[in-house]
Design an enzyme around this catalytic site. Sequence first.
Site, PDB file in Angstrom:
ATOM      1  CG  HIS A  57      -1.940  -1.098   1.117  1.00 22.12           C
ATOM      2  ND1 HIS A  57      -2.988  -1.147   1.939  1.00 22.12           N
ATOM      3  CD2 HIS A  57      -2.137  -1.902   0.219  1.00 22.12           C
ATOM      4  CE1 HIS A  57      -3.716  -2.165   1.795  1.00 22.12           C
ATOM      5  NE2 HIS A  57      -3.301  -2.741   0.588  1.00 22.12           N
ATOM      6  CD  GLU A  59      -1.243   3.875   4.270  1.00 22.64           C
ATOM      7  OE1 GLU A  59      -2.357   4.093   4.746  1.00 22.64           O
ATOM      8  OE2 GLU A  59      -1.214   3.272   3.076  1.00 22.64           O
ATOM      9  N   GLY A 295     -28.686  -0.505 -26.311  1.00 22.81           N
ATOM     10  CA  GLY A 295     -29.310   0.851 -27.075  1.00 22.81           C
ATOM     11  C   GLY A 295     -30.110   1.798 -26.251  1.00 22.81           C
ATOM     12  CG  LEU A 299     -28.093   3.858 -23.362  1.00 23.49           C
ATOM     13  CD1 LEU A 299     -27.926   4.803 -24.366  1.00 23.49           C
ATOM     14  CD2 LEU A 299     -27.081   4.343 -22.260  1.00 23.49           C
ATOM     15  CB  SER A 301     -33.935   0.443 -18.505  1.00 22.14           C
ATOM     16  OG  SER A 301     -32.581   0.105 -18.297  1.00 22.14           O
TER      17      SER A 301
END
Length: 351
Positions: A57, A59, A295, A299, A301
């Site tokens: 990470h 750090e 389509g 979109l 929805s």
Amino acid sequence: MLIFTALNTHETYMQRCLDLAKKGFGNVAPNPMVGSVLVYQGEIIGEGFHEQYGMPHAEVNCINSVTPENRHLINKSTLYVSLEPCNHFGKTPPCTDLIISNKIPEVVIACKDSFEKVNGAGIKKLSEIGIKIITGILQNQAVELNKRFFTFHQQKRPYIILKWAQSSDGFIALADGQPLKISNDLTNKLVHRWRSEESAIIVGTRTVLNDNPALTNRLWLGNNPVRIIMDKKLKIDASYLILDNSTPTIIFNEIKNVQEGRNEYIMLENETPFHHQLFKVLYHKGLQSLIVEGGTVLLESFLNANLWDEVRVITNTKLKLNQGIKAPEMGSLNFTKKETFRNDEINYYIR
């Protein structure tokens, strides 16, 4: 050593953390992007960022970057980090333990980590043993940087980007469904870059049958998104590019549950809304972001259910169709910016 001679403020060093964190974009998901710097009396003596998923990470990389002649200063320095240090064992040991073992007396944090295994536990552990904690420095910027990560963990769904290309008069395809090139080559490269930045991409049956898209990022370096198809009746067969087994693909349907190579068929439940089923699967698979490419029915929805975070609309300002398949109805959205690539105008909207 890196020396800031202007404003040696918390904001200055936290901005450096955020700039470092951005270097991990596209390589650390499903982990967040994190940057860290170690400061002694106005000088940065160490810095690092999370470079690769499963690797150390920020750090860890920051503290490890301190040169031998400066290591005696670590326990007299302030650690800046753009996200709360982790306090659990995952792919790597807890960063809190590293901070404690190095006897760092002060930690400045941009924002809490909403991941359930952290979510304040790192801050609590450090503060309980007497380490001075300062939080909320450039918090909004830090949350914006990891908006996919925070949306995923807080709302249990992916960060959703709706995207389509349309003619100047608002059509996305010809009436007969034949393939139509709307955006130019420069814009297409940008679209492929977008794909490389997200975890998954979804289209409906008609889009595949009409356009036969591969939905990969062939024009840009980076990972391909997981491809998702809404194909209730399994009208799409193996002759289509999207089922070529080149990259993991999920097909939501009403007929079967089966794994065929890298193509996974998932049968829909009749009583559960599709979006809920989609989000459950993506959450289980750790896919934090989703591009919805079409389509219009698919979109809309998402728009109608208010399930979106960004909308990106590409308009060919020189192309007029007069008729065809209408682009989605957007209503009133929060416009943020516009970009232009030759005849293509890209408008961006956010919630």
